[in-house]
Write an enzyme that holds these catalytic residues in place. Structure first.
Site, PDB file in Angstrom:
ATOM      1  N   GLY A 163     -70.416  49.316  65.265  1.00  0.00           N
ATOM      2  CA  GLY A 163     -70.976  50.487  65.929  1.00  0.00           C
ATOM      3  C   GLY A 163     -72.331  50.921  65.423  1.00  0.00           C
ATOM      4  O   GLY A 163     -72.920  51.858  65.961  1.00  0.00           O
ATOM      5  N   LYS A 201     -57.345  38.379  66.975  1.00  0.00           N
ATOM      6  CA  LYS A 201     -58.498  38.648  66.110  1.00  0.00           C
ATOM      7  C   LYS A 201     -57.971  39.512  64.970  1.00  0.00           C
ATOM      8  O   LYS A 201     -57.592  40.663  65.181  1.00  0.00           O
ATOM      9  CB  LYS A 201     -59.586  39.381  66.887  1.00  0.00           C
ATOM     10  CG  LYS A 201     -60.753  39.809  66.002  1.00  0.00           C
ATOM     11  CD  LYS A 201     -61.798  40.586  66.781  1.00  0.00           C
ATOM     12  CE  LYS A 201     -62.758  41.280  65.838  1.00  0.00           C
ATOM     13  NZ  LYS A 201     -63.719  42.129  66.532  1.00  0.00           N
ATOM     14  N   ALA A 213     -70.053  42.354  65.453  1.00  0.00           N
ATOM     15  CA  ALA A 213     -70.289  43.692  64.911  1.00  0.00           C
ATOM     16  C   ALA A 213     -71.727  43.934  64.501  1.00  0.00           C
ATOM     17  O   ALA A 213     -72.333  43.151  63.761  1.00  0.00           O
ATOM     18  CB  ALA A 213     -69.384  44.019  63.718  1.00  0.00           C
ATOM     19  N   GLY A 214     -72.244  45.004  65.014  1.00  0.00           N
ATOM     20  CA  GLY A 214     -73.566  45.445  64.590  1.00  0.00           C
ATOM     21  C   GLY A 214     -74.717  44.956  65.437  1.00  0.00           C
ATOM     22  O   GLY A 214     -75.850  45.395  65.266  1.00  0.00           O
ATOM     23  N   ASN A 255     -69.890  44.704  71.460  1.00  0.00           N
ATOM     24  CA  ASN A 255     -69.097  45.723  72.138  1.00  0.00           C
ATOM     25  C   ASN A 255     -69.911  47.006  72.343  1.00  0.00           C
ATOM     26  O   ASN A 255     -70.358  47.294  73.450  1.00  0.00           O
ATOM     27  CB  ASN A 255     -67.815  46.015  71.356  1.00  0.00           C
ATOM     28  CG  ASN A 255     -66.825  46.890  72.112  1.00  0.00           C
ATOM     29  OD1 ASN A 255     -65.703  47.093  71.715  1.00  0.00           O
ATOM     30  ND2 ASN A 255     -67.228  47.436  73.255  1.00  0.00           N
ATOM     31  N   THR A 256     -70.175  47.723  71.239  1.00  0.00           N
ATOM     32  CA  THR A 256     -70.816  49.034  71.344  1.00  0.00           C
ATOM     33  C   THR A 256     -72.114  49.012  72.141  1.00  0.00           C
ATOM     34  O   THR A 256     -72.335  49.861  73.015  1.00  0.00           O
ATOM     35  CB  THR A 256     -71.117  49.578  69.931  1.00  0.00           C
ATOM     36  OG1 THR A 256     -69.895  49.611  69.191  1.00  0.00           O
ATOM     37  CG2 THR A 256     -71.711  50.969  69.999  1.00  0.00           C
TER      38      THR A 256
END
Lengths: 66, 260, 339
Positions: free
Chosen positions: B162, B101, B188-189, B210-211
């Site tokens: 994040g 990635k 993301a996000g 992820n986060t």
């Protein structure tokens, strides 16, 4: 002799091999990648790679990431 | 209940049934990570490469990732294409596959990716035989360049890493979904399962979270929720009849003359 | 919003007038949003009806015994002057498909003359090689119109019986050559009445999607000529009714919000006046579809490619548009040299 390991100055035995250093510092050597003075050293060569004074050694492995 | 046959995600010739990718950063424990992977049935998981901590002997995260899960190593830490290449080479040396990635970030405030360097890195890594999944800010021109460079997918951000702000770039992502033929993975996000469902309803091929999972009170539970939301959104997308979206507005009739 | 073949078939076969109205309302809304009430005007100029092809549906086909004409440079200039006098700034130059009688040099010469009178020169001619298209582009042509007629290969073979036009692929790939040659405007289309409408519409949309993705910098437009009568003779192979025709325009507008949609004088004034409310953005005015027809007064001596249903002059069209609160646009650009 002195060398730089992962950015820190380390004192190790003269004529240590790369394999030995990895064994001493890593719990899971099987997933470790070694970069010596900017070049990647393949696992098969670790036993025969003798470290010298002022070598810069990087040992990296996987960590969590996004 | 109906199941849709043959709606698999195909990346670089490899088939996946799950369209939910999980990031492994920021988990409170490695066990929590393992449980989240299991709960979500994720088949692709991202990891990063870092210097091992030579003073503490920590367990390697790899042991907590099932062997059948595809490892997607990211180039996090790279601020330009050259550094991304260096990390990619190290990653390949580890023997865990050649999926990369590309994540090139030279911005510590928002962690926005550098699209231009991402294109450069992608071109070079594809030539070296890597399977490249580039992370980028949604931009149609950049996406086309990445496709031309041989990227296996495009991974546009929904909002900054994040931030949990969801699909702030929704319109731009929709354009990519409309115009780009390779898989689009929104990354993301995404802060809530509903946002993941929304991305899938738009026609995204997969999402990466992820986060929102790693920092949740019960990561295992929310990982499962995300996985189910992705499935629901995908079904909704597959069933969509364009006609239903046409709204009838009260206005003077335009086609009366055809029926007189 | 993209329709698949099943959607298109459903829409076309659905008899409910309310569906037609909903489609029209949506198409109208999108057209107003992206085009305002601007309608562009153009005029066609046929400079030659020589044709080496035998297309069963066309008045120019080489089995049809009509007087064959090819305008000289002077005659072309004369026709162009007449058209320019009416205020038209966009010209569409048409020929039959004869590589021999209307070779590249003839076309290039025509384009050079056209530049003197019009802001924009469009060409509707036989398919050419990329290098030939490039010469025409550099000479000053801005746009090429090329209809595949039908995307159904077997039907295509049935109606195109002689000449280079038999080569389906050469024609299908021409838009790519046109784009690579540098043209910034390309018009695609199908002939309604030759083949299954839903299938051809879906194939046309797919062709356009492919072109949009491969050559995103080009402005595209679509046309839907309906096979009609020629000097009273009906040469169409199946009837496409007005409702299907209107639905076709709506589907095109809803699928492609920004593309131009052309409507020629094949269609009646009533239909044209309604069609501009719901998707059509370019119409011809003061048209004559016979070679040398603008300068020739006698209608009996003319052999049009199709009978004109809407014979309103340019001033009449401008008046109609203004009465209906449209914004007639004769030209929206100034010439620069193509490089």
């Amino acid at each position: 002799m002195k060398l730089t390991l992962n950015g820190k100055s380390k004192e190790i035995m003269d004529s240590s091999t790369l394999a030995a250093v990895v064994r001493d510092h890593c719990q899971n050597p099987e997933h470790v990648v070694a970069e010596l003075n900017g070049s990647i050293i393949g696992r098969a060569l670790w036993e025969n790679t003798v470290l010298k004074e002022n070598d810069r050694l990087e040992l990296v492995s996987f960590v969590g990431g996004g | 209940m109906m199941t849709v046959q043959n709606d698999n995600l195909i990346i670089a010739g490899k088939t996946f049934t799950s369209r939910f990718l999980l990031g492994t950063g920021k988990f409170s424990s490695k066990t929590a990570l393992a449980e989240s992977i299991a709960a979500s049935n994720s088949e692709i998981v991202t990891v990063a490469l870092r210097r091992i901590d030579i003073d503490r002997h920590e367990e390697n995260i790899i042991q907590y990732i099932p062997k059948n899960v595809t490892l997607l190593v990211n180039t996090s830490g790279a601020r330009n294409a050259k550094e991304a290449l260096r990390i990619a080479h190290l990653a390949r040396e580890s023997g865990c596959g050649n999926w990369i990635k590309v994540e090139v970030i030279n911005d510590s405030k928002y962690l926005l990716p550098d699209n231009a360097e991402t294109v450069k890195a992608t071109e070079l890594l594809v030539k070296e035989g890597f399977i490249v999944l580039p992370y980028m800010s949604p931009d149609l021109y950049i996406a086309r360049e990445l496709v031309a460079a041989g990227a296996a997918t495009i991974m546009p951000l929904g909002s900054p890493i994040g931030s949990n702000k969801g699909l702030k770039t929704k319109e731009l992502i929709q354009i990519l979904i409309n115009e780009i033929d390779i898989p689009i993975i929104v990354d993301a996000g995404l802060g809530a399962p509903s946002q993941a469902a929304e991305a899938m309803e738009m026609g995204a091929d997969a999402v990466l979270v992820n986060t929102a999972v790693a920092t949740a009170g019960k990561p295992q539970l929310i990982a499962q929720a995300f996985a189910e939301a992705v499935k629901a959104g995908r079904l909704a997308y597959l069933s969509g009849l364009p006609l239903e979206k046409i709204s009838a507005e009260a206005s003077s009739p335009l086609t009366g003359f055809l029926y007189e | 919003m993209h329709f698949d073949l099943a959607n298109i078939q459903d829409i076309l076969s659905n008899q409910d007038p309310r569906l037609t109205e909903r489609l029209a309302q949506e198409a109208a809304r999108i057209t107003r949003q992206y085009f305002g009430r601007a309608i562009s005007l153009y005029a066609p100029l046929y400079i030659s009806n020589y044709c080496s092809c035998f297309c069963t549906y066309c008045g120019f086909n080489n089995h049809n015994h009509i007087p064959r004409l090819k305008l000289t440079a002077d005659q072309i200039e004369q026709e162009m002057q007449k058209i320019a006098q009416s205020g038209i700034e966009n010209i569409l130059i048409l020929t039959g498909e004869s590589y021999q009688m209307t070779p590249l040099s003839y076309l290039k010469e025509t384009v050079l003359i056209s530049k003197k009178y019009f802001s924009s020169t469009a060409l509707e001619i036989h398919p050419l090689e990329e290098e030939e298209y490039r010469e025409l582009y550099l000479a000053g042509a801005d746009s090429v119109t090329l209809y595949q007629e039908t995307y159904n290969r077997s039907r295509y073979a049935e109606v195109h019986l002689a000449g280079k036009k038999k080569d389906y692929d050469f024609r299908y790939q021409a838009p790519e050559r046109i784009a690579r040659a540098g043209f910034r405007q390309i018009s695609l289309g199908i002939l309604l009445g030759i083949s299954d409408l839903a299938e051809d519409l879906f194939a046309l949309f797919s062709h356009l999607r492919h072109m949009e993705q491969t050559f995103p910098g080009v402005e595209y437009s679509l046309s839907f000529p309906r096979l009609r009568q020629i000097k009273g003779k009906d040469l169409s192979l199946s009837r496409i009714d007005d409702i299907s025709f209107i639905k076709t325009i709506c589907l095109a507008r809803i699928s492609f919000p920004r593309i131009g949609i052309n409507l020629s004088t094949r269609e009646s004034p009533t239909l044209r006046d309604h069609a501009i409310e719901l998707g059509v953005t370019r119409i011809s005015a003061g048209s004559n579809t016979s070679v040398g027809g603008y300068s020739t007064a006698d209608p009996e001596r003319q052999n049009p490619q199709f009978d004109i249903a809407d014979s309103r002059s340019v001033p009449e069209m401008l008046r109609m548009l203004k009465d209906r609160r449209f914004d007639p646009v004769l030209t929206d650009w100034r010439r620069i040299d193509n490089t």
